[in-house]
Scaffold this motif. Structure first.
Motif, PDB file in Angstrom:
ATOM      1  N   UNK A  18       0.817  -1.158  -0.055  1.00 36.26           N
ATOM      2  CA  UNK A  18       0.155   0.015   0.133  1.00 36.26           C
ATOM      3  C   UNK A  18       0.946   1.450  -0.224  1.00 36.26           C
ATOM      4  N   UNK A  19       1.925   1.294   0.671  1.00 36.71           N
ATOM      5  CA  UNK A  19       2.727   2.419   0.906  1.00 36.71           C
ATOM      6  C   UNK A  19       3.687   2.761  -0.160  1.00 36.71           C
ATOM      7  N   UNK A  20       3.713   1.649  -1.169  1.00 34.23           N
ATOM      8  CA  UNK A  20       4.854   2.044  -2.300  1.00 34.23           C
ATOM      9  C   UNK A  20       4.265   3.211  -3.264  1.00 34.23           C
ATOM     10  N   UNK A  21       5.312   3.983  -3.563  1.00 32.44           N
ATOM     11  CA  UNK A  21       5.075   4.973  -4.352  1.00 32.44           C
ATOM     12  C   UNK A  21       4.967   4.574  -5.874  1.00 32.44           C
ATOM     13  N   UNK A  22       4.734   5.165  -6.602  1.00 30.88           N
ATOM     14  CA  UNK A  22       4.772   4.743  -8.043  1.00 30.88           C
ATOM     15  C   UNK A  22       6.266   4.441  -8.838  1.00 30.88           C
ATOM     16  N   UNK A  23       7.021   5.094  -8.280  1.00 33.66           N
ATOM     17  CA  UNK A  23       8.684   4.899  -8.514  1.00 33.66           C
ATOM     18  C   UNK A  23       8.874   3.652  -7.680  1.00 33.66           C
ATOM     19  N   UNK A  24       8.518   3.385  -6.527  1.00 37.24           N
ATOM     20  CA  UNK A  24       8.807   2.334  -5.764  1.00 37.24           C
ATOM     21  C   UNK A  24       8.425   0.962  -6.532  1.00 37.24           C
ATOM     22  N   UNK A  25       7.028   0.982  -7.081  1.00 38.58           N
ATOM     23  CA  UNK A  25       6.576  -0.111  -7.961  1.00 38.58           C
ATOM     24  C   UNK A  25       7.388  -0.321  -9.218  1.00 38.58           C
ATOM     25  N   UNK A  26       7.708   0.598  -9.973  1.00 39.81           N
ATOM     26  CA  UNK A  26       8.495   0.757 -11.104  1.00 39.81           C
ATOM     27  C   UNK A  26       9.795  -0.202 -10.736  1.00 39.81           C
ATOM     28  N   UNK A  27      10.467   0.242  -9.691  1.00 47.25           N
ATOM     29  CA  UNK A  27      11.891  -0.443  -9.465  1.00 47.25           C
ATOM     30  C   UNK A  27      11.561  -1.616  -8.931  1.00 47.25           C
ATOM     31  N   UNK A  28      10.346  -2.074  -8.165  1.00 49.77           N
ATOM     32  CA  UNK A  28      10.174  -3.464  -7.709  1.00 49.77           C
ATOM     33  C   UNK A  28      10.134  -4.411  -9.136  1.00 49.77           C
ATOM     34  N   UNK A  29       9.079  -3.849  -9.922  1.00 50.71           N
ATOM     35  CA  UNK A  29       8.776  -4.535 -11.162  1.00 50.71           C
ATOM     36  C   UNK A  29      10.347  -4.679 -11.952  1.00 50.71           C
ATOM     37  N   UNK A  30      11.031  -3.836 -12.173  1.00 53.55           N
ATOM     38  CA  UNK A  30      12.371  -3.832 -12.943  1.00 53.55           C
ATOM     39  C   UNK A  30      13.177  -4.889 -12.138  1.00 53.55           C
ATOM     40  N   UNK A  31      13.280  -4.929 -10.948  1.00 53.28           N
ATOM     41  CA  UNK A  31      13.946  -5.962 -10.254  1.00 53.28           C
ATOM     42  C   UNK A  31      13.577  -7.159 -10.266  1.00 53.28           C
ATOM     43  N   UNK A  32      12.356  -7.496 -10.316  1.00 56.25           N
ATOM     44  CA  UNK A  32      11.459  -8.710 -10.439  1.00 56.25           C
ATOM     45  C   UNK A  32      11.873  -9.401 -11.791  1.00 56.25           C
ATOM     46  N   UNK A  33      12.037  -8.537 -12.986  1.00 53.56           N
ATOM     47  CA  UNK A  33      12.036  -8.874 -14.293  1.00 53.56           C
ATOM     48  C   UNK A  33      13.352  -9.146 -14.764  1.00 53.56           C
ATOM     49  N   UNK A  34      14.393  -9.056 -13.942  1.00 51.34           N
ATOM     50  CA  UNK A  34      15.867  -8.918 -14.311  1.00 51.34           C
ATOM     51  C   UNK A  34      16.058 -10.681 -14.883  1.00 51.34           C
ATOM     52  N   UNK A  35      16.836 -10.869 -15.683  1.00 53.26           N
ATOM     53  CA  UNK A  35      17.180 -12.218 -16.007  1.00 53.26           C
ATOM     54  C   UNK A  35      17.981 -12.926 -14.939  1.00 53.26           C
ATOM     55  N   UNK A  36      17.748 -14.203 -14.848  1.00 56.74           N
ATOM     56  CA  UNK A  36      18.293 -15.004 -13.694  1.00 56.74           C
ATOM     57  C   UNK A  36      19.762 -14.608 -13.689  1.00 56.74           C
ATOM     58  N   UNK A  37      20.534 -14.466 -14.999  1.00 57.88           N
ATOM     59  CA  UNK A  37      21.772 -14.413 -15.090  1.00 57.88           C
ATOM     60  C   UNK A  37      22.538 -13.126 -14.565  1.00 57.88           C
ATOM     61  N   UNK A  38      21.610 -12.075 -14.288  1.00 61.93           N
ATOM     62  CA  UNK A  38      22.046 -10.880 -13.776  1.00 61.93           C
ATOM     63  C   UNK A  38      21.601 -10.727 -12.370  1.00 61.93           C
ATOM     64  N   UNK A  39      20.888 -11.828 -11.820  1.00 66.32           N
ATOM     65  CA  UNK A  39      20.458 -11.521 -10.444  1.00 66.32           C
ATOM     66  C   UNK A  39      21.437 -11.966  -9.427  1.00 66.32           C
ATOM     67  N   UNK A  40      21.930 -11.359  -8.658  1.00 64.32           N
ATOM     68  CA  UNK A  40      23.120 -11.469  -7.912  1.00 64.32           C
ATOM     69  C   UNK A  40      22.355 -11.391  -6.250  1.00 64.32           C
ATOM     70  N   UNK A  41      22.201 -12.920  -6.012  1.00 68.23           N
ATOM     71  CA  UNK A  41      21.596 -13.323  -4.794  1.00 68.23           C
ATOM     72  C   UNK A  41      22.577 -12.977  -3.605  1.00 68.23           C
ATOM     73  N   UNK A  42      22.161 -12.591  -2.644  1.00 66.25           N
ATOM     74  CA  UNK A  42      23.000 -12.664  -1.414  1.00 66.25           C
ATOM     75  C   UNK A  42      23.445 -14.177  -0.956  1.00 66.25           C
ATOM     76  N   UNK A  43      24.582 -14.517  -0.949  1.00 64.14           N
ATOM     77  CA  UNK A  43      24.920 -15.862  -0.638  1.00 64.14           C
ATOM     78  C   UNK A  43      25.043 -16.041   0.925  1.00 64.14           C
ATOM     79  N   UNK A  44      25.499 -14.877   1.520  1.00 62.93           N
ATOM     80  CA  UNK A  44      25.629 -14.808   2.840  1.00 62.93           C
ATOM     81  C   UNK A  44      24.700 -15.295   3.796  1.00 62.93           C
ATOM     82  N   UNK A  45      24.873 -15.257   5.152  1.00 64.11           N
ATOM     83  CA  UNK A  45      23.664 -15.182   5.979  1.00 64.11           C
ATOM     84  C   UNK A  45      22.893 -14.148   5.817  1.00 64.11           C
ATOM     85  N   UNK A  46      21.536 -14.306   6.236  1.00 64.18           N
ATOM     86  CA  UNK A  46      20.474 -13.178   5.947  1.00 64.18           C
ATOM     87  C   UNK A  46      20.415 -12.515   7.246  1.00 64.18           C
TER      88      UNK A  46
END
Length: 449
Positions: free
Chosen positions: A364-392
């Motif tokens: 609910x609290x996400x702005x329009x820019x926040x949503x755009x950025x969320x969609x951009x990150x979610x749509x990144x190809x798997x090859x470009x995703x840098x998952x945090x391998x360390x402890x969360x």
């Protein structure tokens, strides 16, 4: 399901019943006499699990709301009060708290070898339960009670008798019933009389038993642990969107795309959310079981332990067991089904509800820019995703999270421009003040000449 550790049964008689008079007669008698005459004044013929009340092997002295032991004078005063209540057509109630002796041993309240019982603790639990009863049944301020602890071989129990000094219960003309030992049931006598409506509300009995048990057995540490893990370690510190986790971004994006158009409907338990609740739960599952599995497992173990303890205290409350309990209009029993049935499941459901609402509030609290950025990150190809391998590590809840480096730079530039603008304005104001001073001094010098 085995026998509950604590059972509460209750019954009553009207002022004209001979058991009322018998109880008054034996109030100021010695312990041995009361024990021998127990059946003459006892009203609760049996408890929830068919424990039929017989003369106790021994009993403690009488105690009350204010006295741990009623001596001869105090007992005589109580007898007078009960007699006055009878004259004013009061109901006489009897409540019986019965124990599984093995349960008392488990809780350190009873030593079966020496026969020593923590009577003080039981007395205090009775006081808390009776205070609650008087409040809920509108007897506070005019209700009085006295009680004694009866020691039987298998089931120690506490008998509590109470009256009100002014009768407030409606009266009805109905058949008098007595308990038949042969048939082990209450049966009509063929005699009719005006009698009080003395049945206690079921909710009152249930709460009495809960108050009694919670006073007798301290569950605060266990409940505090469950609250701490659930509310702090999981809800507060774990259920937080971090854009470092692109799989989480994908889950949020998928949910955002399907949610109802009206944001007012974004509440976990609203009927409009029913088609989307599974998606919300999927995100909660990921948070609890992938992000912080150690805390979640600790919570499950704590809930298992608490549920086991509650089942031991209250019993299971299943429909099968209830059909085995004698049912009539004379003896009532505390049920406490809500204390035991599906306790663990209910607590986990509560956690998922709270987590779900927190997730929906984030969206609910996400702005329009926040949503755009969320969609951009979610749509990144798997090859470009840098998952945090360390402890969360849970993010600091007091810091506002910025979505990405571009947004950080953008905010830094805005901040720099604001500082530069403010600095320039200050310089201009300073120069203006210097110029004004120069003009003033110049004019002063000219006048001086």
């Amino acid at each position: 399901m085995g026998r509950p550790g604590i059972v509460l049964s209750s019954s009553f008689v009207s002022s004209t019943d001979e058991k009322f008079q018998k109880y008054i007669e034996y109030l100021d008698r010695d312990e041995a006499t009361r024990n021998k005459a127990f059946e003459k004044y006892n009203i609760v013929a049996y408890t929830e699990f068919n424990d039929y009340m017989e003369n106790p092997a021994k009993s403690s002295g009488l105690f009350s709301a204010t006295e741990d032991y009623l001596g001869e004078q105090k007992a005589d005063e109580m007898k007078t009060l009960f007699a006055e209540a009878q004259k004013k057509q009061s109901t006489l109630w009897q409540d019986v708290f019965s124990f599984d002796n093995a349960f008392l041993v488990e809780e350190g309240l009873y030593d079966s070898r020496t026969g020593e019982l923590d009577e003080r603790k039981i007395q205090q639990a009775v006081r808390v339960a009776m205070e609650d009863k008087f409040q809920k049944e509108n007897l506070a301020g005019q209700g009085i009670w006295t009680a004694s602890i009866h020691y039987n071989t298998d089931n120690i129990h506490v008998h509590v008798a109470s009256v009100e000094m002014e009768n407030t219960k409606p009266r009805v003309y109905r058949e008098i019933k007595t308990f038949n030992k042969g048939t082990q049931r209450y049966e009509g006598t063929g005699k009719f009389d005006w009698q009080n409506k003395g049945r206690v509300k079921q909710k009152t009995l249930d709460t009495m038993k809960s108050k009694f048990a919670n006073t007798l057995i301290d569950r605060n540490t266990s409940l505090a642990k469950i609250h701490e893990i659930s509310r702090t370690h999981l809800l507060k510190n774990t259920v937080n969107l971090s854009t470092d986790d692109l799989y989480l971004c994908q889950l949020y994006k998928d949910l955002l795309k399907t949610l109802p158009h009206n944001r007012k409907d974004w509440q976990y338990n609203k009927k409009e959310m029913s088609p989307f609740r599974k998606q919300v739960n999927q995100i909660t599952d990921y948070y609890l079981k992938e992000k912080n599995p150690q805390a979640f497992e600790e919570l499950v173990q704590a809930l298992d332990s608490e549920e086991e303890k509650r089942l031991r205290i209250y019993g299971g409350g299943s429909s099968k067991e209830e059909t085995e309990i004698p049912q009539d209009d004379m003896v009532q029993h505390a049920r406490n089904v809500t204390e035991t049935n599906h306790y663990k499941d209910n607590k986990l459901q509560e956690l998922y509800e709270r987590a779900g609402n927190k997730i929906l509030r984030e969206l609910k609290m996400m702005s329009q820019d926040d949503r755009k950025e969320l969609f951009r990150l979610a749509d990144l190809p798997k090859s470009k995703r840098k998952m945090d391998a360390g402890a969360w590590h849970p993010p600091n809840p007091f810091k506002k999270q910025l979505f990405n480096e571009k947004m950080i730079l953008r905010n830094m530039k805005k901040f720099e421009r604001a500082i530069v603008g403010e600095r320039d304005q200050m310089m201009h104001e300073h120069q203006y003040e210097q110029l004004q001073q120069q003009i003033y001094y110049s004019q002063a010098n000219n006048r001086g000449r």
